[in-house]
Design a protein around this motif. Sequence first.
Motif, mmCIF file in Angstrom:
data_model
loop_
_atom_site.group_PDB
_atom_site.id
_atom_site.type_symbol
_atom_site.label_atom_id
_atom_site.label_comp_id
_atom_site.label_asym_id
_atom_site.label_seq_id
_atom_site.Cartn_x
_atom_site.Cartn_y
_atom_site.Cartn_z
ATOM 1 N N THR A 207 88.288 45.524 114.042
ATOM 2 C CA THR A 207 88.636 46.382 115.180
ATOM 3 C C THR A 207 89.887 47.192 114.874
ATOM 4 O OG1 THR A 207 87.622 44.868 116.771
ATOM 5 C CG2 THR A 207 89.232 46.424 117.621
ATOM 6 N N GLU A 211 89.826 51.400 114.424
ATOM 7 C CA GLU A 211 90.612 52.249 115.321
ATOM 8 C C GLU A 211 91.153 53.488 114.599
ATOM 9 O OE1 GLU A 211 93.654 49.817 116.969
ATOM 10 O OE2 GLU A 211 92.364 48.970 118.551
ATOM 11 N N LEU A 236 79.961 46.474 115.019
ATOM 12 C CA LEU A 236 81.038 47.110 115.784
ATOM 13 C C LEU A 236 80.930 48.635 115.779
ATOM 14 C CD1 LEU A 236 84.039 44.825 114.725
ATOM 15 C CD2 LEU A 236 82.986 44.970 116.987
#
Length: 376
Positions: A207, A211, A236
């Motif tokens: 994550t 980003e 994801l």
Amino acid sequence: MLLLGACAQGSGGNSASNVVTIGYTGPLSGAAATYGEKTLRGLQMAVEEINENGGFEVNGEIYTLQLESLDDKYLPNETAANAQRLVQEHQTPIIYSPHSGGIMAMQVFNEQEGFIIGGYSSEPAITEQGNTLTVRIPPSYHGYLEPFTDYAKERFGTRLASIPPVTQYGQDWANALLPHWESAGGEVVHKASVDFSKDTDFFTILTNALEHNPDVLFIGGPSEPTAKLAQQARELGFEGGFIIMDQAKLDEMKTITGGSYELFEGAVGVTPLIYSDFPGTPQFIEKYREKYKEDPGSESGYHYMSLFIFVEAMKAAGTVEDVEKIYAHIQDGVEALPEDKQVYIYEKIDETGGFVQQMRVAAVENGEIVQIKVDE
């Protein structure tokens, strides 16, 4: 510690004094256990084959091989302790290790203790430190930097997020790749590391990386956790490419995640052994499949072939004990290697102790493995 032995006597009533013990210390438990087992299998196959064929002759004496293996859990300090044990208890002239941290730990004392290190690591530093009894079995990863970078950057873009393993090998790989990526016009947008011995859920690590909107993820390590990391990246929402360190193998990653290459679309890495076409590759693949009921990886192939080279070097040197003479005749071993044992083709062993061969690079395109041309 886990102790595994493989011993077979040749014909002709050879005494125990005519047994040469080969040492191995590698990860046989923990996150890298599958990787360790695959490296060990190649040695086991070579030992069994040599012994079943009556051993080998050196100066009129017939010798057989015995393999002694110890679990080091991928920890360099355990590797060093195992090596000391192998030398003291078995007088091993050659000790294999399949990770750079362990190899470097043995290099502190191998010259004094008198044993050759069979180093299965593409880390160039292991043969750049001047150790006179170290052999690097696979090619240096420096040869992969340009083709991996060019392919990933041209197909996906210039933004790279780096998530190598925390191992010495992983960090060294990153320290080589990232400056090369930037010198080729790319941008490193995120740096992190993953500890496969502790991390099994990569949500937070990924994550944080995603980003930064990377076009490419640099990942690697043993095939199993590397595959799971890539799979979670897709879950994801990551749609970019992967640069895969050479320890992980695309065919093994496919098997681990369900049998399809589509998950790894755009990944670039080393060519899996089952897609190679060297003289001894088909025979080795057939033997491996018959014995283990699965496809072999390059770890097994390289270990299998290298032990035959060391045996040929002993023949040329006229000794199974004088490691300096054996080491000095490794080039003779390369040249004498029978064609049916050439799972790969070595051109030579260079002046630092590294085997030299042509680089083989592959990528996943439209769900299939394709070869990528590498300029020599």
